[in-house]
Motif scaffolding. Structure first.
Motif, PDB file in Angstrom:
ATOM      1  N   PRO A   1       0.825  -1.217   0.000  1.00  0.00           N
ATOM      2  CA  PRO A   1       0.000   0.000   0.000  1.00  0.00           C
ATOM      3  C   PRO A   1       0.858   1.266   0.000  1.00  0.00           C
ATOM      4  CG  PRO A   1      -0.923  -1.620   1.498  1.00  0.00           C
ATOM      5  CD  PRO A   1       0.390  -2.178   1.036  1.00  0.00           C
ATOM      6  N   ASN A   2       0.289   2.334  -0.544  1.00  0.00           N
ATOM      7  CA  ASN A   2       1.034   3.576  -0.725  1.00  0.00           C
ATOM      8  C   ASN A   2       1.609   4.147   0.563  1.00  0.00           C
ATOM      9  OD1 ASN A   2       0.127   3.268  -3.337  1.00  0.00           O
ATOM     10  ND2 ASN A   2      -1.444   4.851  -3.192  1.00  0.00           N
ATOM     11  N   THR A   3       0.936   3.919   1.675  1.00  0.00           N
ATOM     12  CA  THR A   3       1.389   4.465   2.948  1.00  0.00           C
ATOM     13  C   THR A   3       2.748   3.908   3.368  1.00  0.00           C
ATOM     14  OG1 THR A   3       0.089   2.757   4.065  1.00  0.00           O
ATOM     15  CG2 THR A   3      -0.905   4.939   3.876  1.00  0.00           C
ATOM     16  N   LEU A   4       3.131   2.758   2.825  1.00  0.00           N
ATOM     17  CA  LEU A   4       4.392   2.122   3.219  1.00  0.00           C
ATOM     18  C   LEU A   4       5.542   2.422   2.263  1.00  0.00           C
ATOM     19  CD1 LEU A   4       2.975  -1.393   4.216  1.00  0.00           C
ATOM     20  CD2 LEU A   4       3.557   0.505   5.741  1.00  0.00           C
ATOM     21  N   HIS A   5       5.263   3.073   1.153  1.00  0.00           N
ATOM     22  CA  HIS A   5       6.294   3.289   0.142  1.00  0.00           C
ATOM     23  C   HIS A   5       7.490   4.052   0.701  1.00  0.00           C
ATOM     24  CE1 HIS A   5       3.543   2.730  -3.639  1.00  0.00           C
ATOM     25  NE2 HIS A   5       3.543   1.691  -2.837  1.00  0.00           N
ATOM     26  N   PHE A   6       7.244   5.174   1.344  1.00  0.00           N
ATOM     27  CA  PHE A   6       8.347   6.023   1.802  1.00  0.00           C
ATOM     28  C   PHE A   6       9.261   5.278   2.774  1.00  0.00           C
ATOM     29  CE2 PHE A   6      10.011   8.911   5.097  1.00  0.00           C
ATOM     30  CZ  PHE A   6      10.899   9.638   4.310  1.00  0.00           C
ATOM     31  N   SER A   7       8.703   4.707   3.806  1.00  0.00           N
ATOM     32  CA  SER A   7       9.537   4.069   4.827  1.00  0.00           C
ATOM     33  C   SER A   7      10.287   2.866   4.281  1.00  0.00           C
ATOM     34  CB  SER A   7       8.676   3.656   6.028  1.00  0.00           C
ATOM     35  OG  SER A   7       7.669   2.726   5.648  1.00  0.00           O
TER      36      SER A   7
END
Length: 346
Positions: free
Chosen positions: A74-80
């Motif tokens: 999911p997009n929320t995990l991309h950065f980390s």
């Protein structure tokens, strides 16, 4: 013959990992699909019995034998996750959209430069057959001076889904999901616009996120219209291009996704070829006479993305989807959510 294989791991085996990444990493001779992260099952083992299934993504980050990690979460995990992979010395493929914010994208770009590792954002729709055909039509100047470009990504999904795309979280909603594709294609063709206007709505009952958008990008003598909705039962044209010599109209969508969902591998014969009934129609003036005829759609080729990943890492070739371009997609999304006409500056 490839010079060497890149040992690769995939984080996530939902739609993205199962359909859009693992089949290409499995069939491309330059990659060795070694590990897949699945938290609650071992489904991937049924398709790729030779690989190792692990439940914790940190297993991949700590694995010193891996050269590349594909993040299909999911997009929320991309950065980390991208950040952790880069700091661990891995090259990274990450699903679109790059990150929920352009600030996060800028930070990742900086880290990748410091660590001398590459970020490849999976804007695979650059390798749709219809988009490749449109690039050729414009290159060959068949329409003359282009003054309007319109593209739709419509569906009929009146009921809310339970997945993260329909949740009010960073990167949720249709603009981040389908809009990222259309924006990337437009920026790839025409560059960064001068002005932007947007209309973003939640049309379905009780929808917590946007499920319709219409974005207008303005360039000198050119208007670009990008739109998608989840309440469109009777689908119209996907592409409508208008130029000084005539128009190009295209219905239907690239067949690769449907083939992948059926379990076909991208080394299947006639991969990416579209049926004649779906070819686009060009209506132009030829030597002062009107001409109306079909144009054969070029074969789609999502493998082109992974061809480039390999060539960049091994042969130091030019990256085709620059992370800065993927960051600019996020900038357009952020501006669109302001819902007004904005003077854009690079």
């Amino acid at each position: 013959m490839v010079k060497k294989q890149l040992n690769t791991g995939v984080i996530g085996f939902g739609l993205s990992g199962k359909v859009f990444h693992a089949p290409f990493l499995h069939t491309h001779p330059g990659f060795n699909l070694k590990k897949i992260v699945e938290r609650n099952s071992t489904e991937s083992k049924n398709i790729y019995p030779e690989l190792e299934v692990v439940s914790d993504y940190k297993n991949l980050i700590k694995d010193e034998t891996l050269d590349l990690i594909a993040i299909c979460t999911p997009n929320t995990l991309h950065f980390s996750m991208v950040k952790e992979c880069l700091l661990a010395g891995k090259h990274v493929v990450v699903e679109k959209p790059f990150t929920p914010t352009s600030k996060e994208a800028d930070e990742l770009i900086k880290i990748s430069e410091e660590k001398e590792r590459k970020i490849f954002v999976y804007h695979n729709r650059r390798w749709d057959g219809d988009f490749l055909s449109i690039k050729k039509i414009l290159k060959d100047n068949l329409l003359g001076d282009l003054y309007e470009y319109e593209v739709h990504f419509d569906r009929f999904t009146p009921d809310l889904d339970q997945n993260w795309r329909d949740k009010n979280i960073p990167g949720g909603g249709i603009l981040y999901d389908l809009g990222a594709h259309l924006i990337d294609q437009a920026l790839n063709l025409f560059g960064y616009p001068d002005k932007l206007n947007s209309n973003i709505q939640a049309q379905r009952a009780n929808s917590p996120v946007d499920d319709y958008f219409k974005i207008e990008l303005e360039y000198p003598n050119l208007k670009v219209v990008l739109t998608a909705g989840m309440m469109v039962k009777d689908l119209g044209p996907r592409f409508i291009l208008k130029g000084s010599k005539g128009t190009f109209t295209k219905y239907g969508i690239d067949p690769q996704e449907d083939a992948l969902k059926k379990g076909l591998m991208p080394n299947t014969q006639n991969w990416g070829e579209e049926k004649k009934k779906d070819w686009g129609i060009i209506d132009i003036i030829i030597e002062d006479e009107q001409g109306n005829y079909q144009i054969e759609t070029l074969p789609g080729n999502y493998m082109g993305f992974y061809d480039n990943v390999y060539d960049v890492i091994i042969n130091n070739e030019k990256i085709m989807v620059k992370p800065e371009e993927a960051r600019n997609v996020i900038k357009i999304i952020e501006l669109a959510f302001k819902k007004n006409i904005t003077k854009l500056q690079l």
